[in-house]
Design an enzyme around this catalytic site. Structure first.
Site, PDB file in Angstrom:
ATOM      1  N   SER A 165       0.844  -1.188   0.000  1.00 16.83           N
ATOM      2  CA  SER A 165       0.000   0.000   0.000  1.00 16.83           C
ATOM      3  C   SER A 165       0.878   1.235   0.000  1.00 16.83           C
ATOM      4  O   SER A 165       2.098   1.131   0.022  1.00 16.83           O
ATOM      5  CB  SER A 165      -0.900   0.002   1.234  1.00 16.83           C
ATOM      6  N   LYS A 166       0.229   2.375  -0.006  1.00 14.97           N
ATOM      7  CA  LYS A 166       0.969   3.633  -0.106  1.00 14.97           C
ATOM      8  C   LYS A 166       2.068   3.773   0.951  1.00 14.97           C
ATOM      9  O   LYS A 166       3.076   4.397   0.715  1.00 14.97           O
ATOM     10  CB  LYS A 166       0.018   4.834  -0.005  1.00 14.97           C
ATOM     11  N   ARG A 167       1.813   3.162   2.105  1.00 15.23           N
ATOM     12  CA  ARG A 167       2.810   3.243   3.169  1.00 15.23           C
ATOM     13  C   ARG A 167       4.165   2.713   2.735  1.00 15.23           C
ATOM     14  O   ARG A 167       5.197   3.088   3.241  1.00 15.23           O
ATOM     15  CB  ARG A 167       2.371   2.416   4.388  1.00 15.23           C
TER      16      ARG A 167
END
Length: 485
Positions: free
Chosen positions: A253-255
């Site tokens: 994910s974006k993390r």
RNA sequence: GGCCCGUUGGAGAAGUGGCUUAACUCACCAGCCUUUCACGCUGGCAUUCAGGGGUUCGAAUCCCCUACGGGUCACCA
């Protein structure tokens, strides 16, 4: 395998995700491998989140990667339209058919009522689910709800006590019990079908033979299989590929950094590197080779070499692959690709002259084997631009205190002044000559010059640095650093 | 929580009952090459396959249990 037809069916709710790109790639590879066809279908039934902009991004990203398709919203085809919102009447007709056959029904429960049911189950210590309360409504009851202004959804009547067996090409046989699945919505109250319904209708009508998609859809598959069976349709082959995980082993994910294909393009990754890397995420040739062009992937790809276990996205390996392709490419290609990066960073104007192009080519030549992405060229630019020099550390400063330095610098100035044109080969010879004439070892000559010109103790070959700087900047930098000592 | 999937070195992986004293690649370490860095080359890097039982003459490979990780249970896909 005859008549393979696959599809990539993204929902246009954002830019093409790296995981989606891999699904698309695997579909594409299988289709090309067996001389089959590929469909691009836009699953835009989520009106809230879908956008044309995302669709455009997805199409452009796929094209950038070198993935193309035979049917789709942009190229047409015999089984269109290829956007689900343009096929609504098709879904409604099949929903009607199911209702008439008693395999689906209208449900008039409001959101609040549904929530109430869920809470009731929780209160009893049971699993929250749909109660099935609208399964057997009478005509009169339906009339009444309609008059109240209720808009029904259509629910699929999940048969009780059934085993749904899925023969998955990568996971093997997977069995689900129908009792674990509540009657689910196939047509929303606004008349739009849900994913589990629309996908089945389209895959059937578009004559898809292999459904290759991410593992998160595995638990949806029994729902879809039930629809196939209700309609009396033959099942396609399913292949659920494992998820791509971030470093912490949770879903990418974006993390975890860049998740969309465009971001990798913007960071200076080459499409063939991204493709190569993505292919290795969950697939392996079984051989020793790690570098594969799209052509080689097409030749070698097969679903039975796709791994069941999830793959962790390893940025280091992507960088290595990208660096490899950068080194393999011609200077001209890398120069062309690098120019926009240099323009964005303000190192080159929008319109560049032939001289500036040649200069850029020199820069690229000097760093091509050092960089792992086009963006890293920017980091080297301070070596080539500006009159001032900053020492990277004390050690560098000390290099200029060595006793032979004045002689070396003087020799360099003389050589440079003798030259009409400063180009790498000439400079290289001149530097060699200095080591000979001064009878000093390489390091004693090269290191002071390197430090005096760049302030750094390492970097690209000196003769390139000098050629890139040119006579004027070399002199200015020498003056500048020597005055500081 | 139910259901489903997975677990080979820091990462990707090969391995489908004996050929494995577990390939290969990245990363890492050492050396070589080199004016520096990088590239390239050479070598090192799991006696062990999440843990525990079992089946078998023999298991990373088959079965069971446990642990851990993930997915899914929406009028999102």
């Amino acid at each position: 395998m005859d008549n393979v037809k696959v599809r990539f069916a993204p929902s246009p709710t954002g830019p093409l995700h790296i995981g989606g790109a891999r699904s698309a790639l695997f579909n594409y590879l299988l289709a090309r491998r067996y001389g089959g066809k590929m469909v691009l279908r836009i699953e835009d039934t989520d009106l809230e989140r879908s956008s044309r902009q995302s669709e455009v991004n997805i199409i452009e990203s796929l094209k950038w990667l070198g993935i193309n398709w035979d049917e789709g919203p942009d190229v047409g085809g015999d089984f269109g339209p290829y956007r689900q919102t343009e096929r609504l009447n098709i879904y409604t007709n099949y929903a009607k058919e199911l209702i008439e056959k008693g395999l689906a029904y209208r449900c008039y429960c409001s959101e609040e009522e549904l929530e109430g049911q869920r809470q009731a189950f929780i209160a009893k210590g049971e699993l929250p689910r749909y109660s099935g309360c609208c399964r057997n409504l009478t005509k009169e009851q339906e009339e009444k709800f309609l008059q109240e202004g209720r808009k029904p959804v259509v629910r699929f009547k999940v048969p009780a006590d059934q085993l749904v067996v899925i023969d998955d090409l990568v996971r093997g046989t997977v069995t689900f019990e129908s009792n674990g699945i509540g009657d689910y919505v196939i047509i929303k109250s606004d008349g739009i079908p849900t994913y589990n319904f629309a996908a089945v209708i389209d895959d059937y009508l578009m004559q898809i033979t292999h459904v290759i998609r991410a593992e998160e859809h595995l638990s949806n598959t029994p729902r879809q299989v039930m629809v196939y069976e209700a309609l009396g349709w033959k099942l396609p082959k399913f292949a659920h590929i494992s998820l791509i995980l971030g470093k912490d082993k949770t879903k990418m994910s974006k993390r975890h950094g860049a998740t969309s294909v465009v971001q990798y393009k913007e960071q200076g990754y080459l499409p063939e590197a991204v493709v190569n890397f993505l292919a290795l995420l969950g697939w392996s040739s079984g051989g020793e080779e790690e570098i594969f062009t799209m052509e080689q992937l097409i030749e070698q790809f097969s679903l039975d070499r796709v791994a069941k276990n999830p793959a962790v996205f390893d940025m280091e390996k992507l960088k290595w692959i990208n660096g490899y392709y950068i080194r393999q490419s011609s200077v001209e290609r890398i120069t062309d690709l690098a120019i926009p990066f240099l323009q964005d960073a303000g190192y080159l104007p929008q319109d560049i002259t032939p001289e500036q192009y040649e200069w850029t080519k020199l820069v690229v030549t000097s760093v091509q084997e050092k960089i792992h992405s086009l963006q890293e060229i920017i980091d080297f630019m301070k070596l080539f631009v500006g009159e001032k020099v900053e020492f990277e550390n004390e050690e560098a400063k000390l290099v200029l205190k060595e006793e032979q330095v004045p002689r070396v610098i003087e020799a360099l100035r003389t050589k440079i002044n003798e030259m009409d044109i400063i180009e790498p080969e000439g400079v290289k010879k001149a530097l060699k000559a200095i080591t000979k004439e001064t009878k000093l070892g390489g390091r004693k000559v090269f290191m002071p010059i390197r430090v005096a010109l760049t302030g750094q103790m390492h970097g690209p070959d000196l003769h390139y640095i000098i050629a890139i700087l040119g006579k004027e900047l070399v002199e200015k930098r020498l003056k500048h650093t020597l005055s500081k000592n």
